[in-house]
Design an enzyme around this catalytic site. Sequence first.
Site, PDB file in Angstrom:
ATOM      1  N   ARG A  45      -6.340   8.723 -19.601  1.00 23.65           N
ATOM      2  CA  ARG A  45      -4.580   8.970 -20.249  1.00 23.65           C
ATOM      3  C   ARG A  45      -3.977   8.511 -21.667  1.00 23.65           C
ATOM      4  O   ARG A  45      -2.959   8.149 -22.449  1.00 23.65           O
ATOM      5  CB  ARG A  45      -4.336   7.249 -19.460  1.00 23.65           C
ATOM      6  CG  ARG A  45      -4.510   5.911 -20.407  1.00 23.65           C
ATOM      7  CD  ARG A  45      -3.616   5.210 -19.130  1.00 23.65           C
ATOM      8  NE  ARG A  45      -2.608   4.619 -18.727  1.00 23.65           N
ATOM      9  CZ  ARG A  45      -2.654   3.501 -17.621  1.00 23.65           C
ATOM     10  NH1 ARG A  45      -3.777   2.611 -18.160  1.00 23.65           N
ATOM     11  NH2 ARG A  45      -1.640   3.262 -17.344  1.00 23.65           N
TER      12      ARG A  45
ATOM     13  N   TYR B 277       6.269   2.266 -11.454  1.00 17.97           N
ATOM     14  CA  TYR B 277       7.277   3.242 -11.145  1.00 17.97           C
ATOM     15  C   TYR B 277       7.089   3.286  -9.178  1.00 17.97           C
ATOM     16  O   TYR B 277       7.829   2.976  -8.366  1.00 17.97           O
ATOM     17  CB  TYR B 277       6.335   4.536 -10.870  1.00 17.97           C
ATOM     18  CG  TYR B 277       6.530   5.785 -10.140  1.00 17.97           C
ATOM     19  CD1 TYR B 277       8.223   6.131 -10.173  1.00 17.97           C
ATOM     20  CD2 TYR B 277       5.410   5.936  -9.078  1.00 17.97           C
ATOM     21  CE1 TYR B 277       7.966   7.075  -9.182  1.00 17.97           C
ATOM     22  CE2 TYR B 277       5.968   7.549  -8.047  1.00 17.97           C
ATOM     23  CZ  TYR B 277       6.904   7.546  -7.654  1.00 17.97           C
ATOM     24  OH  TYR B 277       7.278   8.380  -6.919  1.00 17.97           O
TER      25      TYR B 277
ATOM     26  N   GLY C 264       1.994   4.131 -10.550  1.00 22.38           N
ATOM     27  CA  GLY C 264       1.609   4.298 -11.899  1.00 22.38           C
ATOM     28  C   GLY C 264       2.640   2.608 -11.826  1.00 22.38           C
ATOM     29  O   GLY C 264       3.279   2.991 -11.124  1.00 22.38           O
TER      30      GLY C 264
ATOM     31  N   LYS D  58      -5.442 -16.473  -2.891  1.00 19.44           N
ATOM     32  CA  LYS D  58      -5.444 -17.229  -1.189  1.00 19.44           C
ATOM     33  C   LYS D  58      -4.301 -18.623  -1.036  1.00 19.44           C
ATOM     34  O   LYS D  58      -3.920 -19.306  -0.458  1.00 19.44           O
ATOM     35  CB  LYS D  58      -6.756 -17.077  -1.200  1.00 19.44           C
ATOM     36  CG  LYS D  58      -7.338 -16.208  -1.462  1.00 19.44           C
ATOM     37  CD  LYS D  58      -8.553 -16.143   0.013  1.00 19.44           C
ATOM     38  CE  LYS D  58      -8.953 -14.649   0.563  1.00 19.44           C
ATOM     39  NZ  LYS D  58     -10.313 -13.876  -0.769  1.00 19.44           N
TER      40      LYS D  58
ATOM     41  N   ASP E 224       2.401  -4.787  -7.035  1.00 22.01           N
ATOM     42  CA  ASP E 224       3.039  -3.649  -7.835  1.00 22.01           C
ATOM     43  C   ASP E 224       4.467  -4.230  -6.310  1.00 22.01           C
ATOM     44  O   ASP E 224       5.562  -3.633  -6.186  1.00 22.01           O
ATOM     45  CB  ASP E 224       2.996  -2.338  -7.994  1.00 22.01           C
ATOM     46  CG  ASP E 224       2.334  -1.785  -9.063  1.00 22.01           C
ATOM     47  OD1 ASP E 224       1.732  -3.135  -9.578  1.00 22.01           O
ATOM     48  OD2 ASP E 224       1.809  -1.704  -8.543  1.00 22.01           O
TER      49      ASP E 224
ATOM     50  N   TYR F 105      -5.179   8.528 -13.224  1.00 17.69           N
ATOM     51  CA  TYR F 105      -5.967   8.080 -12.910  1.00 17.69           C
ATOM     52  C   TYR F 105      -6.438   8.293 -11.478  1.00 17.69           C
ATOM     53  O   TYR F 105      -6.083   7.844 -10.703  1.00 17.69           O
ATOM     54  CB  TYR F 105      -5.199   6.473 -13.345  1.00 17.69           C
ATOM     55  CG  TYR F 105      -5.171   5.846 -12.660  1.00 17.69           C
ATOM     56  CD1 TYR F 105      -3.920   5.999 -11.747  1.00 17.69           C
ATOM     57  CD2 TYR F 105      -5.193   4.744 -11.221  1.00 17.69           C
ATOM     58  CE1 TYR F 105      -2.922   6.043 -10.755  1.00 17.69           C
ATOM     59  CE2 TYR F 105      -4.210   4.402 -10.153  1.00 17.69           C
ATOM     60  CZ  TYR F 105      -3.345   5.099  -9.698  1.00 17.69           C
ATOM     61  OH  TYR F 105      -2.653   4.515  -8.836  1.00 17.69           O
TER      62      TYR F 105
END
Length: 315
Positions: A103, A32, A29, A230, A261, A87
Site C-alpha cells: 500500500r 470503509y 479497509g 474478554k 470495524d 492487503y
Amino acid sequence: MKNSLLAIGECMVELSLSNSHSLQHSFAGDTYNSLVYAKRWQPEIDCFFLSGIGQDMFSSMMTEHWKAHGIEGQFVLCSPDHNVGIYAIKNDPSGERQFDYWRKDSAATQLMYLIEQSDSEPTWPHFDLVYFSGISLGILAEDDKSRFIDLIKRLRSNGSKIAFDPNYRPKMWSTKDHAIQWLEAAYSVSDIVLPGFDDHYDLFGHTSVEEIVGYCSQLHVSELIIKAGKQGVFAFENDRAVCHVPFTPAKVQRDTTAAGDSFAGVYLACRMASKDVQTAIEQATGAAGLVVQHQGAIVEHSIFDVFRQQFTQAF
Ligand SMILES: Nc1ncnc2c1ncn2[C@@H]1O[C@H](COP(=O)(O)OP(=O)(O)OP(=O)(O)O)[C@@H](O)[C@H]1O
Ligand SMILES: O=C(O)C(=O)C[C@H](O)[C@H](O)CO
C-alpha cells in the site's frame, strides 16, 4: 435521526486464502468496513466515503463494490498516477489475523494533495458525523497528517460530530511516540473515541480502564467506548461511567478481521438513530460477534441481513 455519515480512509483490494487454498478477493479497509456495516444496520443513513483511488482495474472494481453496498463515492478523488493498495489476511488456527500490505504510495496516501488540487472541499455538503481512524492518519506523509487534522477541525467547526478509532498498527509509525503524537492530535479533535484496551496497553502501558479514562479526559473526549476484549465493553460520557456490556463469545472465531470495524459502524449507526449508548454497544457487539465467524472483513449481505433482523427483534 442524524442522516449523513462520512468515513475517511483507505479501501484496498483484500486477498485471503479460501478453503481450497486458492486466493479470493474482496475490497476492504477499516473505515470503509465500518461504513458498510453502518449502512447495513441503518439503511436510511446516507453513507459517504472520502479517499483517493487510481485509474487501475482494481479501482473501478472497488467503486462498483461501494455502489453495490450503498456507499456514496462522489467525493472520492482520482489520482492519475497512483493505484489502490492491496492487503492479504493470514489467520492462525484461533482465527486471529495478521495482514501483509502492498500500500506504500497508494492513491489514498495522496488524499490531501488530491483534495487541495481539485479544490473540492467547498462543494461538500454538511455531514452529521465524520469518522476516521489511526490508519487514515498513519498512511499520510507527515505534513499531510497536520493538514488532515486541520481538515477535521474545519469539519467540526462547521458542525459535524467527529468519531475516531485509533486502530493502532505499529508498522505504520516510526516509534510509539510518533503514534502517540498523532493519536493525541486525533483525540483532541474528536467527540466519540472507540479505542481497544490493547491499543492503550501497547502505546501507553495502561493496565486499567480507569487509566484510559483519565488519559482521554485530559483530551476532552466526551463519549469514550473502550473495547476490552474478554472483559467486555466499557462506556463513559464526560468521564462518567455509563455502562459495561460483558463479552459474549461467538460460537466459532474464524477470522477476527473487522471485528472492531463492524463494532464501530454499528455503534455509530445506532447513535445516529438516537439509540442510547448501552443499546448501541449491545447491537455493535452482536454484529461483531457475527463478523468474526466469517472470512474477510465484509460478511455476505444476505447472511448479515438475516442476522440483523433476528438479532434486533430482541430490542
Ligand atoms: N470471538 C469473539 N466473539 C464475540 N465477539 C467478539 C469476538 N472477537 C471480537 N468480538 C467483538 O468485537 C469487538 C472488537 O474486537 P477487537 O477489539 O478484537 O477488534 P479490533 O482488534 O479492533 O479488530 P479489527 O482491527 O480487525 O477491526 C469486541 O469488543 C467484541 O465485542
Ligand atoms: O489494516 C488496514 O489498514 C485495513 O484497513 C485492513 C483491514 O480491513 C482492517 O485493518 C481490519 O480492521
